[in-house]
Each structure stands twice: as C-alpha cells, then as structure tokens.
Scaffold this motif. Structure first.
Motif, PDB file in Angstrom:
ATOM      1  N   ARG A 156       0.826  -1.201   0.000  1.00 26.23           N
ATOM      2  CA  ARG A 156       0.000   0.000   0.000  1.00 26.23           C
ATOM      3  C   ARG A 156       0.863   1.254   0.000  1.00 26.23           C
ATOM      4  N   ILE A 157       1.975   1.223   0.778  1.00 30.35           N
ATOM      5  CA  ILE A 157       2.900   2.366   0.796  1.00 30.35           C
ATOM      6  C   ILE A 157       3.495   2.590  -0.584  1.00 30.35           C
ATOM      7  N   GLN A 158       3.915   1.509  -1.214  1.00 40.80           N
ATOM      8  CA  GLN A 158       4.545   1.632  -2.530  1.00 40.80           C
ATOM      9  C   GLN A 158       3.561   2.098  -3.604  1.00 40.80           C
ATOM     10  N   PHE A 168       3.160  13.122   2.744  1.00 38.31           N
ATOM     11  CA  PHE A 168       3.755  12.404   3.874  1.00 38.31           C
ATOM     12  C   PHE A 168       5.223  12.765   4.023  1.00 38.31           C
ATOM     13  N   SER A 169       5.912  12.983   2.900  1.00 36.33           N
ATOM     14  CA  SER A 169       7.318  13.409   2.964  1.00 36.33           C
ATOM     15  C   SER A 169       7.425  14.769   3.635  1.00 36.33           C
ATOM     16  N   GLN A 170       6.489  15.666   3.333  1.00 37.00           N
ATOM     17  CA  GLN A 170       6.462  16.978   3.967  1.00 37.00           C
ATOM     18  C   GLN A 170       6.244  16.844   5.465  1.00 37.00           C
ATOM     19  N   SER A 171       5.362  15.932   5.847  1.00 31.77           N
ATOM     20  CA  SER A 171       5.097  15.698   7.263  1.00 31.77           C
ATOM     21  C   SER A 171       6.338  15.148   7.962  1.00 31.77           C
ATOM     22  N   ILE A 195      10.446  -3.277   6.663  1.00 28.50           N
ATOM     23  CA  ILE A 195       9.640  -2.054   6.757  1.00 28.50           C
ATOM     24  C   ILE A 195      10.510  -0.818   6.570  1.00 28.50           C
ATOM     25  N   GLU A 196      11.687  -0.813   7.250  1.00 27.55           N
ATOM     26  CA  GLU A 196      12.597   0.338   7.139  1.00 27.55           C
ATOM     27  C   GLU A 196      13.033   0.551   5.697  1.00 27.55           C
ATOM     28  N   LYS A 200      12.109   3.986   3.647  1.00 24.76           N
ATOM     29  CA  LYS A 200      13.208   4.860   3.205  1.00 24.76           C
ATOM     30  C   LYS A 200      13.248   4.955   1.682  1.00 24.76           C
ATOM     31  N   ASP A 201      12.991   3.851   1.002  1.00 25.88           N
ATOM     32  CA  ASP A 201      12.985   3.888  -0.464  1.00 25.88           C
ATOM     33  C   ASP A 201      11.829   4.738  -0.992  1.00 25.88           C
ATOM     34  N   THR A 202      10.732   4.762  -0.266  1.00 22.51           N
ATOM     35  CA  THR A 202       9.546   5.483  -0.732  1.00 22.51           C
ATOM     36  C   THR A 202       9.597   6.972  -0.385  1.00 22.51           C
TER      37      THR A 202
END
Length: 264
Positions: A156-158, A168-171, A195-196, A200-202
């Motif tokens: 789902r993250i990917q 989310f990156s801004q957050s 998970i890490e 981190k890749d996303t």
C-alpha cells in the motif's frame, strides 16, 4: 244698664295690679324656666348634633378604615396569588431542570455503557476475526498472518499516489524525519528491516522509525508522522457490523426510554 264708674275703674286697677303681680311673681319665673328649658333643649340639641357629627366622623373613619382594609386585603391577596404563581413557576422550572438533568445523566450513562459495550464487542469481535483469519491463512498458506499484513501494508505504501507521497514526505520533514510504526503484534528483526527499507525507499533515506505495539489496534499496522498517517487494518471490515450493532442498541435504548417516559 247703669255702670258704676268707680267700680269699673277699681276693677281696671285691680286687673293691672294682678297683671303686674303675675308678671313679677309668675310670668318672669315661667319665662325664666321656659328660657332655661329652651336653653337646656338647645344644649341637648347641640350636644346631639355634635354627637351626630362625631358619629358621622367615626362612621366616615370606620368606612375609610374598612375601605383601606379591603384594599390592603385585595392587595395582599393579589400579592399572595402572584407570589404563589411565581413559586409555582419556580417549582415547575426546578422540577423540569431536575428531570432534564436526570435525563441528561441517564443518557450520558447510557452512552458510556453503549460505548463500553461497543468497544468491548469491537475488541472481542476483532480478536475472533483476527484469529479466524490467521487460522484460515495458515491453512491456506505457509506464511504467518503478521507477515501477510506487513506485506499488504508495504504494498500500500509503494502504491501511494504521487501527491500522497509528497504530503507524507512533507510531514516527515516537519517532524525531523521521525516516524512511528504501530501494530498490535511484536515486530521481528526481519520485519523491521523490511519495513525500514520500504519506507526509506519510498520517502527519505533519513527516516528514523520507532516501532511500538498497541492493544487498541485490531489486526493492523500504521505508519504515523506528525499529523499524517498511513494504515491498514481489519477495522474497516468491522465498521458495518459495528454500525449495525450501534443502530440496534440505539433503537432499543430509545424504546426503553419511551416506555419509561410512558410509565412516569
């Protein structure tokens, strides 16, 4: 007819003397007595008139006092009626406030009982569903339910949209690249590494993850940073069941409340 002048004159003189004697010895006394009686009568009449006037004054005073008393009585009755009416309104208002307060407390207590019941039912239902899903997945595949949840969550993250990743990156930037991973189950070392890497890749290589367990979560996992959250859990599958139970509970409570109001 022969008239004796001497005798005639003597009779006149005797008459005058008699009149003088009567006037001196009788008439004056009679007049004095009559004057005294007249004065006495006048005095009595005057006293009677004074007494009548006094009686009239007393009567007027009595009538005035009577009128004042009647006015005061009417005023007192009017004030008493107003006071009684105001007191009645106060008592009715107080009774209404007490009823409203008791009804409010009863409703709040009912809401707390309902919420506690739903929370307990939600947790119990989630646990049962979670156990059922776990058993089913274990029977259908060799991988663990937790691994399946994590795999689904990472996918789902990917698969996030570009705008969602940017937000989310801004957050993450606003929270010094610190994020929390929360789930009901314990994370193995392999799970944490996987998970890490995906996070981190996303989003960012600088992300620092804090892994936490939470009993409030039902078969799910979430990534949280500042005011943003990405989650996957089976709660969504329980929403319909929870809503139906809540509506049923509310309907039943409403019927009980109406029945109680009819009895009162």
């Amino acid at each position: 007819m022969n008239i004796d002048l001497f005798t005639f004159i003597a009779q006149i003189i005797n008459f005058i003397i008699l009149v003088l004697l009567l006037r001196h010895f009788l008439y004056k006394r009679i007049v004095r007595v009559m004057d005294q009686r007249e004065e006495d009568i006048s005095s009595r009449i005057k006293d009677a008139e004074e007494k009548k006037k006094e009686a009239d004054r007393e009567k007027e005073e009595f009538e005035k006092k009577k009128s004042d008393i009647e006015e005061k009585q009417e005023s007192m009755l009017s004030d008493a009626e107003k006071e009684a009416e105001e007191r009645k309104k106060e008592l009715i208002q107080k009774a209404r406030e007490e009823v409203d307060q008791k009804q409010k407390h009863w409703y709040e207590s009912l809401q707390k009982q309902k919420q506690a019941f739903l929370n307990d039912l939600r947790v119990r239902t989630g646990e049962q569903v979670f156990d059922a899903v776990r058993k089913t997945l274990k029977e259908l595949a060799d991988e663990d339910i937790e691994k399946h949840i994590i795999t689904t969550f990472l996918n789902r993250i990917q698969d996030l949209e570009k705008d969602e990743k940017k937000e989310f990156s801004q957050s993450l930037s606003e929270s010094d690249h610190v994020a929390k991973i929360r789930s009901r189950f314990e994370f193995s070392k392999t799970m944490k590494q996987k998970i890490e890497k995906t996070v981190k890749d996303t989003f960012s290589k600088d992300v620092q993850l804090e892994f936490k367990t939470s009993d409030e979560m039902i078969g799910g996992i979430e990534l949280e940073s500042n005011d943003r959250k990405i989650a996957w859990n089976i709660e969504s599958y329980l929403s319909d069941l929870e809503n139906n139970i809540a509506e049923s509970f509310e309907h039943r409570s409403s019927n009980e409340n109406q029945s109680k109001g009819s009895e009162d």
